[in-house]
Motif scaffolding. Structure first.
Motif, PDB file in Angstrom:
ATOM      1  N   THR A  12       0.752  -1.240   0.045  1.00  0.00           N
ATOM      2  CA  THR A  12      -0.014  -0.070   0.190  1.00  0.00           C
ATOM      3  C   THR A  12       0.713   1.260   0.083  1.00  0.00           C
ATOM      4  O   THR A  12       1.985   1.113   0.400  1.00  0.00           O
ATOM      5  N   ASP A  13       0.200   2.393  -0.373  1.00  0.00           N
ATOM      6  CA  ASP A  13       0.869   3.696  -0.253  1.00  0.00           C
ATOM      7  C   ASP A  13       1.093   4.161   1.166  1.00  0.00           C
ATOM      8  O   ASP A  13       0.106   4.098   1.528  1.00  0.00           O
ATOM      9  N   TYR A  14       2.161   4.742   1.325  1.00  0.00           N
ATOM     10  CA  TYR A  14       2.600   4.822   2.864  1.00  0.00           C
ATOM     11  C   TYR A  14       1.494   6.099   3.150  1.00  0.00           C
ATOM     12  O   TYR A  14       0.846   6.080   4.259  1.00  0.00           O
ATOM     13  N   TYR A  15       1.481   7.005   2.309  1.00  0.00           N
ATOM     14  CA  TYR A  15       0.592   8.209   2.740  1.00  0.00           C
ATOM     15  C   TYR A  15      -1.122   8.115   2.766  1.00  0.00           C
ATOM     16  O   TYR A  15      -1.536   8.793   3.714  1.00  0.00           O
ATOM     17  N   ASN A  18      -3.477   3.518  -0.052  1.00  0.00           N
ATOM     18  CA  ASN A  18      -3.922   3.006  -1.197  1.00  0.00           C
ATOM     19  C   ASN A  18      -3.191   1.608  -1.735  1.00  0.00           C
ATOM     20  O   ASN A  18      -2.176   1.731  -1.650  1.00  0.00           O
ATOM     21  N   ILE A  20      -1.319  -0.773  -4.079  1.00  0.00           N
ATOM     22  CA  ILE A  20      -0.401  -0.565  -5.260  1.00  0.00           C
ATOM     23  C   ILE A  20      -0.357  -2.148  -5.989  1.00  0.00           C
ATOM     24  O   ILE A  20       0.238  -3.016  -5.480  1.00  0.00           O
ATOM     25  N   GLY A  43      -3.032  -5.801  -4.577  1.00  0.00           N
ATOM     26  CA  GLY A  43      -1.906  -5.408  -3.856  1.00  0.00           C
ATOM     27  C   GLY A  43      -1.217  -6.520  -3.378  1.00  0.00           C
ATOM     28  O   GLY A  43      -0.001  -6.421  -2.569  1.00  0.00           O
ATOM     29  N   LYS A  61       8.196  -0.302  -9.080  1.00  0.00           N
ATOM     30  CA  LYS A  61       7.083   0.240  -9.988  1.00  0.00           C
ATOM     31  C   LYS A  61       7.670   1.439 -10.284  1.00  0.00           C
ATOM     32  O   LYS A  61       7.729   2.535  -9.552  1.00  0.00           O
ATOM     33  N   TYR A  64       7.316   5.347  -8.306  1.00  0.00           N
ATOM     34  CA  TYR A  64       7.546   5.144  -6.906  1.00  0.00           C
ATOM     35  C   TYR A  64       9.196   4.867  -6.698  1.00  0.00           C
ATOM     36  O   TYR A  64       9.899   4.477  -7.668  1.00  0.00           O
TER      37      TYR A  64
END
Length: 72
Positions: A12-15, A18, A20, A43, A61, A64
């Protein structure tokens, strides 16, 4: 008796948290690829590695920052 190491997770996206999908994952020993795959649409990823070895695992990816972890 052969033992294995099961490496799995959800990327998942750190911020935003979401998911990935489409992340290329490569496990290597001394520069030689021993396992590889991609995260799926949820993901998720999983790999089966030999126990008691040292691995470098890269998560790549476009768009990123590449993340590398060491497993021993």
């Amino acid at each position: 008796m052969e033992e294995n190491l099961f490496l799995n997770g959800v990327l998942t996206d750190y911020y935003g948290g979401n998911i990935i999908s489409g992340v290329a994952i490569k496990a290597s020993i001394n520069g030689k690829t021993v396992a590889q795959g991609n995260t799926n649409g949820k993901g998720d990823f999983e790999m089966v590695l030999e126990y008691d070895k040292q691995y470098k695992v890269d998560f790549v990816k476009g768009g990123y920052i590449t993340k590398t972890i060491l497993i021993s």
